[in-house]
Design a protein around this motif. Structure first.
Motif, mmCIF file in Angstrom:
data_model
loop_
_atom_site.group_PDB
_atom_site.id
_atom_site.type_symbol
_atom_site.label_atom_id
_atom_site.label_comp_id
_atom_site.label_asym_id
_atom_site.label_seq_id
_atom_site.Cartn_x
_atom_site.Cartn_y
_atom_site.Cartn_z
ATOM 1 N N TYR A 110 0.830 -1.203 0.000
ATOM 2 C CA TYR A 110 0.000 0.000 0.000
ATOM 3 C C TYR A 110 0.868 1.258 0.000
ATOM 4 O O TYR A 110 0.630 2.209 -0.772
ATOM 5 N N ILE A 111 1.884 1.287 0.867
ATOM 6 C CA ILE A 111 2.754 2.460 0.952
ATOM 7 C C ILE A 111 3.464 2.691 -0.383
ATOM 8 O O ILE A 111 3.531 3.819 -0.887
ATOM 9 N N THR A 112 3.987 1.615 -0.981
ATOM 10 C CA THR A 112 4.699 1.742 -2.248
ATOM 11 C C THR A 112 3.767 2.245 -3.344
ATOM 12 O O THR A 112 4.131 3.132 -4.143
ATOM 13 N N ASP A 113 2.553 1.708 -3.392
ATOM 14 C CA ASP A 113 1.594 2.138 -4.412
ATOM 15 C C ASP A 113 1.122 3.576 -4.168
ATOM 16 O O ASP A 113 0.958 4.361 -5.105
ATOM 17 N N CYS A 114 0.912 3.905 -2.901
ATOM 18 C CA CYS A 114 0.357 5.208 -2.544
ATOM 19 C C CYS A 114 1.374 6.340 -2.750
ATOM 20 O O CYS A 114 1.033 7.401 -3.279
ATOM 21 N N VAL A 115 2.599 6.092 -2.353
ATOM 22 C CA VAL A 115 3.639 7.119 -2.438
ATOM 23 C C VAL A 115 4.341 7.078 -3.793
ATOM 24 O O VAL A 115 4.688 8.123 -4.358
ATOM 25 N N GLY A 116 4.528 5.866 -4.310
ATOM 26 C CA GLY A 116 5.328 5.688 -5.514
ATOM 27 C C GLY A 116 6.734 5.297 -5.128
ATOM 28 O O GLY A 116 7.323 5.906 -4.221
ATOM 29 N N LYS A 117 7.294 4.292 -5.797
ATOM 30 C CA LYS A 117 8.594 3.753 -5.402
ATOM 31 C C LYS A 117 9.690 4.809 -5.439
ATOM 32 O O LYS A 117 10.478 4.951 -4.500
ATOM 33 N N GLU A 118 9.759 5.578 -6.523
ATOM 34 C CA GLU A 118 10.805 6.590 -6.645
ATOM 35 C C GLU A 118 10.603 7.714 -5.650
ATOM 36 O O GLU A 118 11.564 8.200 -5.038
ATOM 37 N N ARG A 119 9.360 8.149 -5.466
ATOM 38 C CA ARG A 119 9.069 9.225 -4.530
ATOM 39 C C ARG A 119 9.367 8.791 -3.092
ATOM 40 O O ARG A 119 9.880 9.571 -2.281
ATOM 41 N N LEU A 120 9.083 7.534 -2.780
ATOM 42 C CA LEU A 120 9.351 6.996 -1.450
ATOM 43 C C LEU A 120 10.850 7.046 -1.158
ATOM 44 O O LEU A 120 11.271 7.463 -0.069
ATOM 45 N N SER A 121 11.663 6.633 -2.123
ATOM 46 C CA SER A 121 13.108 6.684 -1.957
ATOM 47 C C SER A 121 13.590 8.122 -1.830
ATOM 48 O O SER A 121 14.495 8.425 -1.040
ATOM 49 N N GLU A 122 12.972 9.016 -2.581
ATOM 50 C CA GLU A 122 13.336 10.430 -2.523
ATOM 51 C C GLU A 122 13.022 11.029 -1.156
ATOM 52 O O GLU A 122 13.798 11.811 -0.606
ATOM 53 N N LEU A 123 11.883 10.643 -0.574
ATOM 54 C CA LEU A 123 11.444 11.227 0.694
ATOM 55 C C LEU A 123 12.158 10.625 1.894
ATOM 56 O O LEU A 123 12.408 11.319 2.891
ATOM 57 N N THR A 124 12.469 9.332 1.840
ATOM 58 C CA THR A 124 12.985 8.636 3.023
ATOM 59 C C THR A 124 14.348 7.988 2.837
ATOM 60 O O THR A 124 14.948 7.545 3.823
ATOM 61 N N GLY A 125 14.821 7.854 1.585
ATOM 62 C CA GLY A 125 16.079 7.169 1.325
ATOM 63 C C GLY A 125 15.973 5.666 1.322
ATOM 64 O O GLY A 125 16.974 4.961 1.220
ATOM 65 N N ASN A 126 14.736 5.135 1.405
ATOM 66 C CA ASN A 126 14.549 3.694 1.551
ATOM 67 C C ASN A 126 13.284 3.234 0.843
ATOM 68 O O ASN A 126 12.473 4.050 0.399
ATOM 69 N N LYS A 127 13.104 1.927 0.757
ATOM 70 C CA LYS A 127 11.875 1.345 0.258
ATOM 71 C C LYS A 127 11.079 0.791 1.424
ATOM 72 O O LYS A 127 11.601 0.645 2.542
ATOM 73 N N ALA A 128 9.828 0.475 1.184
ATOM 74 C CA ALA A 128 8.972 -0.072 2.243
ATOM 75 C C ALA A 128 9.269 -1.554 2.420
ATOM 76 O O ALA A 128 9.154 -2.334 1.474
ATOM 77 N N ILE A 129 9.638 -1.924 3.653
ATOM 78 C CA ILE A 129 9.863 -3.331 3.962
ATOM 79 C C ILE A 129 9.113 -3.670 5.246
ATOM 80 O O ILE A 129 8.795 -2.785 6.056
ATOM 81 N N THR A 130 8.855 -4.951 5.431
ATOM 82 C CA THR A 130 8.003 -5.385 6.536
ATOM 83 C C THR A 130 8.587 -5.059 7.904
ATOM 84 O O THR A 130 7.841 -4.960 8.878
ATOM 85 N N GLY A 131 9.897 -4.906 8.004
ATOM 86 C CA GLY A 131 10.492 -4.644 9.305
ATOM 87 C C GLY A 131 10.282 -3.236 9.818
ATOM 88 O O GLY A 131 10.346 -2.993 11.022
ATOM 89 N N PHE A 132 10.049 -2.271 8.918
ATOM 90 C CA PHE A 132 10.008 -0.870 9.309
ATOM 91 C C PHE A 132 8.763 -0.538 10.134
ATOM 92 O O PHE A 132 7.795 -1.284 10.170
ATOM 93 N N THR A 133 8.802 0.633 10.774
ATOM 94 C CA THR A 133 7.763 0.997 11.738
ATOM 95 C C THR A 133 6.473 1.468 11.087
ATOM 96 O O THR A 133 5.378 1.123 11.553
ATOM 97 N N ALA A 134 6.559 2.283 10.044
ATOM 98 C CA ALA A 134 5.346 2.837 9.421
ATOM 99 C C ALA A 134 4.359 1.759 8.994
ATOM 100 O O ALA A 134 3.153 1.889 9.259
ATOM 101 N N PRO A 135 4.800 0.673 8.328
ATOM 102 C CA PRO A 135 3.841 -0.379 7.974
ATOM 103 C C PRO A 135 3.170 -0.998 9.201
ATOM 104 O O PRO A 135 1.997 -1.397 9.132
ATOM 105 N N LYS A 136 3.868 -1.065 10.312
ATOM 106 C CA LYS A 136 3.282 -1.602 11.543
ATOM 107 C C LYS A 136 2.148 -0.702 12.046
ATOM 108 O O LYS A 136 1.112 -1.183 12.516
ATOM 109 N N ILE A 137 2.369 0.608 11.955
ATOM 110 C CA ILE A 137 1.317 1.548 12.364
ATOM 111 C C ILE A 137 0.072 1.346 11.511
ATOM 112 O O ILE A 137 -1.062 1.298 12.025
ATOM 113 N N LEU A 138 0.275 1.203 10.202
ATOM 114 C CA LEU A 138 -0.867 0.988 9.307
ATOM 115 C C LEU A 138 -1.533 -0.352 9.584
ATOM 116 O O LEU A 138 -2.766 -0.470 9.470
#
Length: 495
Positions: A110-138
């Protein structure tokens, strides 16, 4: 004058007291439980962290004649990415969801689709992975709305303990980098990410640089721990950034390899840069700079799992058997994906397995194959670092697995490079203590603190014969995931 480092690890809290010269005067470890409610899930009770920390501080102080007045500052580090939720009364809302929990695949999509892969990397320096905190909040929002509605504060594991010590809600830039809500380039919370994901910024703690003062020990915490009221507490850092400080990996050219519960290959960078394919994480470092790192989810924990399932045989028994086996384990290869994988595959469905097993293999072969498989997993990250032309002048090995002479040699052979082992093996807790000394003003910079405290005790050189064997096996190893990926997914659907 003494400084304390506290490491809220995955399986235990480690507390050390360090003197002005970096000598460890006392250390204590206190274990706590990990809960696995469902396959791929991993949770802990944050109160367990605090209870073990309180008793650990009292014990470490009692081990010496050091008074609480002589502890001038405290640094706190710990496992990254975990989700701790508090309500308006600062009561824990649910068990913490840990870094190695794999339940958030759909939220990552959802995060990758919503933000966009390139935009996500631009904003955070990373891609969405299951270990990170934001996906847990969602995930909590999608599955536990009654809890989600009560959220007032979101903390990372070490920051919960820091809150209990100081009464302040704070984090640091290195740990915040692993939330997927942080602007790593500009070292602040990303308003764009928070707006896109509809997460209130008011829920998040203030993000300090790691050596900055984040608070002081409260009267209540002092009574519970034996510390002095008003003792300075710095922001600290995520375990990997603090572990790097603890190994002196604070300038370009030094590569840190951590052989702990997870496995990490870590390189400091003076400036901000991102791997275009996001195979490596780009985070803020604890010294005001940045770093890239590759992470495998199961490293020394693979061997721990093996030892626990071979009782009454001890770790020493099994390593002794493995030492009698030739390099390459007679063609037996182990894939170390016991909790899925992060670098370079980012696949929560990946599974551990032995390949090439036949009648000639005994328990010693399996033990050695596990150690070699973990080394190959670390090599995946090292190859990416080399491909990005990141300078490599020295490799420093740390973590519990580095205590094994055999494993040190295997790492040197697989990496085909000299590997330095440090006189202190405390890693993150040691780095946290150094940061606290910088925050107190005893050292002017993190780099100065590392130079004055860290010493190399041993250098392990690769064996040419083993290097040739491992090069051949690694070429097979790195092709195995692609062949088994679909099978891993099919197996996951059986659970």
């Amino acid at each position: 004058m003494y400084f304390m480092g506290i490491d809220i690890g995955t399986s235990s809290v480690k507390i050390i007291v360090m003197d002005e010269d970096g000598n460890i005067k006392a250390d204590v470890s206190k274990t706590y439980l990990i809960f696995y409610p469902k396959p791929g899930w991993a949770e802990q009770n944050p109160d367990d962290w605090w209870e073990r920390t309180k008793s650990g501080i009292r014990e470490v102080l009692s081990k010496t004649d050091i008074s609480s007045d002589e502890i001038k500052a405290i640094g706190v580090t710990g496992q990254m990415h975990g989700l701790v939720l508090l309500d308006s009364e600062n009561v824990i809302l649910r068990p913490a969801i840990l870094w190695n929990d794999q339940r958030t695949e759909h939220e990552c999509e959802y995060i990758t689709d919503c933000v966009g892969k390139e935009r996500l990397s631009e904003l955070t320096g990373n891609k969405a992975i299951t270990g990170f905190t934001a996906p847990k909040i969602l995930w909590v929002r999608n599955n536990e709305m009654e809890i989600y509605r009560k959220i007032k504060h979101i903390l990372l594991p070490k920051d919960f303990v820091k809150y209990k010590l100081t009464g302040e809600f704070s984090t640091d830039v290195s740990d915040a980098s692993g939330t997927l809500l942080f602007d790593v380039k500009d070292r602040k919370w990303s308003k764009d990410m928070l707006e896109i994901l509809d997460i209130p910024e008011s829920w998040l703690p203030h993000a300090y640089e790691s050596m900055e003062i984040a608070g002081y020990v409260t009267k209540e915490a002092a009574e519970e721990t034996g510390l002095k009221t008003g003792t300075l507490v710095v922001a600290g850092g995520g375990d990997q950034a603090c572990g790097a400080v603890g190994t002196g990996t604070v300038k370009e050219g030094i590569i840190s390899v951590s052989l702990g519960t997870s496995g990490v290959v870590f390189a400091c960078q003076d400036g901000y840069s991102v791997d275009e394919m996001n195979r490596l994480h780009t985070f803020c470092h604890a010294n005001g700079k940045w770093h890239v790192m590759g992470v495998m989810l199961s490293a020394a924990s693979c061997l721990k799992w093996w030892v626990e399932n071979n009782e009454p045989h001890t770790f020493e028994d099994l390593i002794g058997e493995a030492e009698k086996v030739e390099a390459g384990s007679d063609g037996l290869i182990f894939l170390p994906y016991l909790m899925g994988e992060r670098t370079p595959y980012s696949d929560p469905y990946a599974k551990g397995c032995f390949m090439g097993l036949n009648m000639i293999h005994g328990r010693g072969h399996l033990t050695r194959a596990i150690m070699e498989g973990v080394a190959f997993g670390l090599m995946d990250s090292m190859e990416i670092i080399r491909s990005l032309d990141i300078p490599i002048r020295e490799v420093r090995l740390s973590g519990g697995g580095s205590n094994s002479k055999l494993w040190r040699q295997i790492i040197a052979d697989v990496f085909e490079t000299d590997v330095s082992v440090l006189s202190s093996s405390e890693g993150p807790s040691y780095g946290a203590a150094i940061l606290s000394a910088v925050g107190y003003g005893f050292y002017d910079t993190v780099e100065e603190g590392c130079k004055r405290t860290i010493n190399i005790s041993e250098t392990v050189s690769p064996c040419d014969e083993n290097v040739n064997i491992y090069n051949k096996i690694y070429n097979i190893y790195k092709g195995m995931y692609a062949k088994l990926k679909d099978t891993f997914y099919e197996i996951s659907n059986l659970c």
